[in-house]
Design a protein around this motif. Sequence first.
Motif, PDB file in Angstrom:
ATOM      1  N   PRO A 279       0.798  -1.223   0.000  1.00 30.26           N
ATOM      2  CA  PRO A 279       0.000   0.000   0.000  1.00 30.26           C
ATOM      3  C   PRO A 279       0.839   1.286   0.000  1.00 30.26           C
ATOM      4  CG  PRO A 279       0.142  -0.861   2.229  1.00 30.26           C
ATOM      5  CD  PRO A 279       0.890  -1.829   1.336  1.00 30.26           C
ATOM      6  N   TRP A 280       2.138   1.197   0.274  1.00 27.80           N
ATOM      7  CA  TRP A 280       2.938   2.403   0.470  1.00 27.80           C
ATOM      8  C   TRP A 280       3.196   3.128  -0.849  1.00 27.80           C
ATOM      9  CZ3 TRP A 280       4.340  -2.415   2.413  1.00 27.80           C
ATOM     10  CH2 TRP A 280       4.083  -2.591   3.787  1.00 27.80           C
ATOM     11  N   GLY A 281       3.394   4.442  -0.744  1.00 27.06           N
ATOM     12  CA  GLY A 281       3.728   5.222  -1.927  1.00 27.06           C
ATOM     13  C   GLY A 281       5.046   4.779  -2.522  1.00 27.06           C
ATOM     14  N   THR A 282       6.005   4.482  -1.665  1.00 34.28           N
ATOM     15  CA  THR A 282       7.297   3.992  -2.132  1.00 34.28           C
ATOM     16  C   THR A 282       7.889   3.054  -1.098  1.00 34.28           C
ATOM     17  OG1 THR A 282       9.561   4.607  -2.732  1.00 34.28           O
ATOM     18  CG2 THR A 282       8.430   6.072  -1.215  1.00 34.28           C
ATOM     19  N   ALA A 290       8.608   9.888  -1.596  1.00 32.65           N
ATOM     20  CA  ALA A 290       9.548  10.060  -0.486  1.00 32.65           C
ATOM     21  C   ALA A 290       9.495  11.495   0.029  1.00 32.65           C
ATOM     22  CB  ALA A 290      10.962   9.709  -0.930  1.00 32.65           C
ATOM     23  N   LEU A 291       9.208  12.448  -0.867  1.00 23.90           N
ATOM     24  CA  LEU A 291       9.083  13.848  -0.453  1.00 23.90           C
ATOM     25  C   LEU A 291       7.771  14.097   0.278  1.00 23.90           C
ATOM     26  CD1 LEU A 291      10.364  15.530  -3.754  1.00 23.90           C
ATOM     27  CD2 LEU A 291      11.661  15.039  -1.673  1.00 23.90           C
ATOM     28  N   LEU A 292       6.782  13.233   0.022  1.00 27.80           N
ATOM     29  CA  LEU A 292       5.465  13.387   0.651  1.00 27.80           C
ATOM     30  C   LEU A 292       5.331  12.593   1.946  1.00 27.80           C
ATOM     31  CD1 LEU A 292       3.228  13.114  -2.558  1.00 27.80           C
ATOM     32  CD2 LEU A 292       3.954  15.204  -1.372  1.00 27.80           C
ATOM     33  N   GLY A 293       6.356  11.815   2.283  1.00 23.35           N
ATOM     34  CA  GLY A 293       6.310  11.022   3.510  1.00 23.35           C
ATOM     35  C   GLY A 293       5.573   9.710   3.379  1.00 23.35           C
ATOM     36  N   GLU A 294       5.219   9.314   2.141  1.00 26.25           N
ATOM     37  CA  GLU A 294       4.498   8.057   1.932  1.00 26.25           C
ATOM     38  C   GLU A 294       5.493   6.901   1.765  1.00 26.25           C
ATOM     39  OE1 GLU A 294       1.189   7.708   2.044  1.00 26.25           O
ATOM     40  OE2 GLU A 294       0.930   9.834   2.461  1.00 26.25           O
ATOM     41  N   TYR A 299       2.887   5.757   6.284  1.00 32.08           N
ATOM     42  CA  TYR A 299       2.141   6.362   5.194  1.00 32.08           C
ATOM     43  C   TYR A 299       0.891   6.985   5.793  1.00 32.08           C
ATOM     44  CZ  TYR A 299      -0.498   1.935   5.346  1.00 32.08           C
ATOM     45  OH  TYR A 299      -1.219   0.850   5.744  1.00 32.08           O
ATOM     46  N   TYR A 300       0.394   8.004   5.119  1.00 31.18           N
ATOM     47  CA  TYR A 300      -0.684   8.802   5.701  1.00 31.18           C
ATOM     48  C   TYR A 300      -1.965   8.753   4.862  1.00 31.18           C
ATOM     49  CZ  TYR A 300       3.465  10.458   8.079  1.00 31.18           C
ATOM     50  OH  TYR A 300       4.645  10.507   8.795  1.00 31.18           O
ATOM     51  N   HIS A 301      -1.832   8.841   3.570  1.00 25.33           N
ATOM     52  CA  HIS A 301      -3.001   8.826   2.698  1.00 25.33           C
ATOM     53  C   HIS A 301      -2.703   7.926   1.496  1.00 25.33           C
ATOM     54  CE1 HIS A 301      -4.486  12.188   5.079  1.00 25.33           C
ATOM     55  NE2 HIS A 301      -3.318  12.779   4.896  1.00 25.33           N
ATOM     56  N   ALA A 302      -2.424   6.666   1.776  1.00 31.04           N
ATOM     57  CA  ALA A 302      -1.919   5.748   0.750  1.00 31.04           C
ATOM     58  C   ALA A 302      -2.862   5.632  -0.438  1.00 31.04           C
ATOM     59  CB  ALA A 302      -1.676   4.381   1.362  1.00 31.04           C
ATOM     60  N   ALA A 404      14.656  11.555   1.226  1.00 31.94           N
ATOM     61  CA  ALA A 404      14.133  12.755   0.576  1.00 31.94           C
ATOM     62  C   ALA A 404      15.236  13.487  -0.189  1.00 31.94           C
ATOM     63  CB  ALA A 404      13.505  13.686   1.610  1.00 31.94           C
ATOM     64  N   TYR A 405      16.456  13.508   0.358  1.00 30.99           N
ATOM     65  CA  TYR A 405      17.574  14.151  -0.335  1.00 30.99           C
ATOM     66  C   TYR A 405      17.925  13.403  -1.625  1.00 30.99           C
ATOM     67  CZ  TYR A 405      18.401  16.777   4.014  1.00 30.99           C
ATOM     68  OH  TYR A 405      18.271  17.596   5.106  1.00 30.99           O
ATOM     69  N   VAL A 406      17.903  12.078  -1.534  1.00 30.66           N
ATOM     70  CA  VAL A 406      18.187  11.269  -2.723  1.00 30.66           C
ATOM     71  C   VAL A 406      17.102  11.508  -3.774  1.00 30.66           C
ATOM     72  CG1 VAL A 406      18.660   8.949  -3.584  1.00 30.66           C
ATOM     73  CG2 VAL A 406      19.283   9.550  -1.246  1.00 30.66           C
ATOM     74  N   ALA A 407      15.857  11.652  -3.320  1.00 28.90           N
ATOM     75  CA  ALA A 407      14.747  11.908  -4.242  1.00 28.90           C
ATOM     76  C   ALA A 407      14.936  13.246  -4.962  1.00 28.90           C
ATOM     77  CB  ALA A 407      13.422  11.892  -3.489  1.00 28.90           C
TER      78      ALA A 407
END
Length: 432
Positions: A279-282, A290-294, A299-302, A404-407
């Motif tokens: 279910p995770w964004g990534t 990764a920038l959205l925290g998913e 995860y928050y809003h998968a 997030a930095y790698v993204a």
Amino acid sequence: MIQWIFLSKLQIVIELKNKKKSEVRYKVGHSMEKERKLDQFLQYTVEIGEIKFQMVDLLFILCLSVVGLLIRIPLYPITSADYLGCLLPWMEEIRQTGGFFSLNHSISNYTSPYMYLMCLVSYVTRDNLYALKTVSVIFDYVAALAMFLLVYEITCNVRRSIIGMALVLLCPTVIINSAYWCQCDVIYTSFLLWSLLYFYRDNSRKSLVFMGIAFSFKLQALFFVPFLILMWLKGRTIKFRHFLYIPAMYVLTAVPAWLFGRSMKDLLLIYVQQSETYPWGTLEYPNIYALLGEVMPDYYHANEVSSAGTFMTIILLGLLAYYLYGKRIIITNQMAATIALFSVALVVYTLPHMHDRYGFLVDLLAILYGVLNPGKLMMTCLFLLVSLLSYIPYLLGIHIMPIAYVALGLLALLLLVGKDLYGQIKAQESSL
């Protein structure tokens, strides 16, 4: 008398010096003769198919192949969580239920072609780990051969083609994926490289057949489809009717498992079941989620983000298609390689549910991109670094730097490739 003695001694000295000079000239000449023979051997031309190699090229390829194995073999004993938790239990069940006869029921969430390979090696050796890694390593060399032929098809330069082959065999993520991690991403990407090769050979049918074989191994082969659609829109090689080979090859490769007794419905719906697993964004791939925290495990809003992200990917690819279709340009070989890299990188950066390994095709296309344009080799290295930084958290349990930095770094690389593509298009337009 004294004068005679002096002249005699002088003559002897001169003769000795001349003798030494003669010996030196002989040694130097003899050495040069040997060197010339060595050069003659190394520069001897051997024709394999339509490609002319020098012996030095073939010897280098041999050394490269041996070194590639010497790097991989020491990594064979390493086990990963994926192997212990998935591959090992699957292999044990295959052995217990009779090799190929185990195909009559579901053992894994992999498609049939890889299960055929697992069944095959169950008859060859009792060492599951070494057997599965060897299968992947063999395809490392298949991918390297495809890269050689790709570069040669575009450049007709043997030396540059060998460099492309070397970069595949020595690529850290290729080595880690197969010999360290015991993953099989190189299998489907090998077939995608062959698909790309036949695209460059202007053979639409074979290109889509290999695309279909790749799809029968992994759903992620679909990352390559946008490139093929773009080429069809621009009238370069790809014929629309040949896209039917993709589902046809998938069904055809499922037939042996069906003949062993498994439900065809189950075989055809494997990818549907896989899509519901994560279910995770990534899953540690440094893309926009990764920038959205998913990111796994948080995860928050998968569901919402996944749906929005899928439509965003479709829209961005549509914009790319709209832009390219509106340009009165000829898709050159260099431009096609750039579009392939940009489109695949765009997909994995914007599509949700990307695993840490899903940039594997990006790595290989980045190698092709860099070999065709040596000035871009630094970008190739940076793409490989991004993938390596994506592997480390899973394999070693540490983050070298925040994802997030790698993204953000990957986003910068994506934009640079896009800028290069834009520059190639403008350069061609200005010359028309």
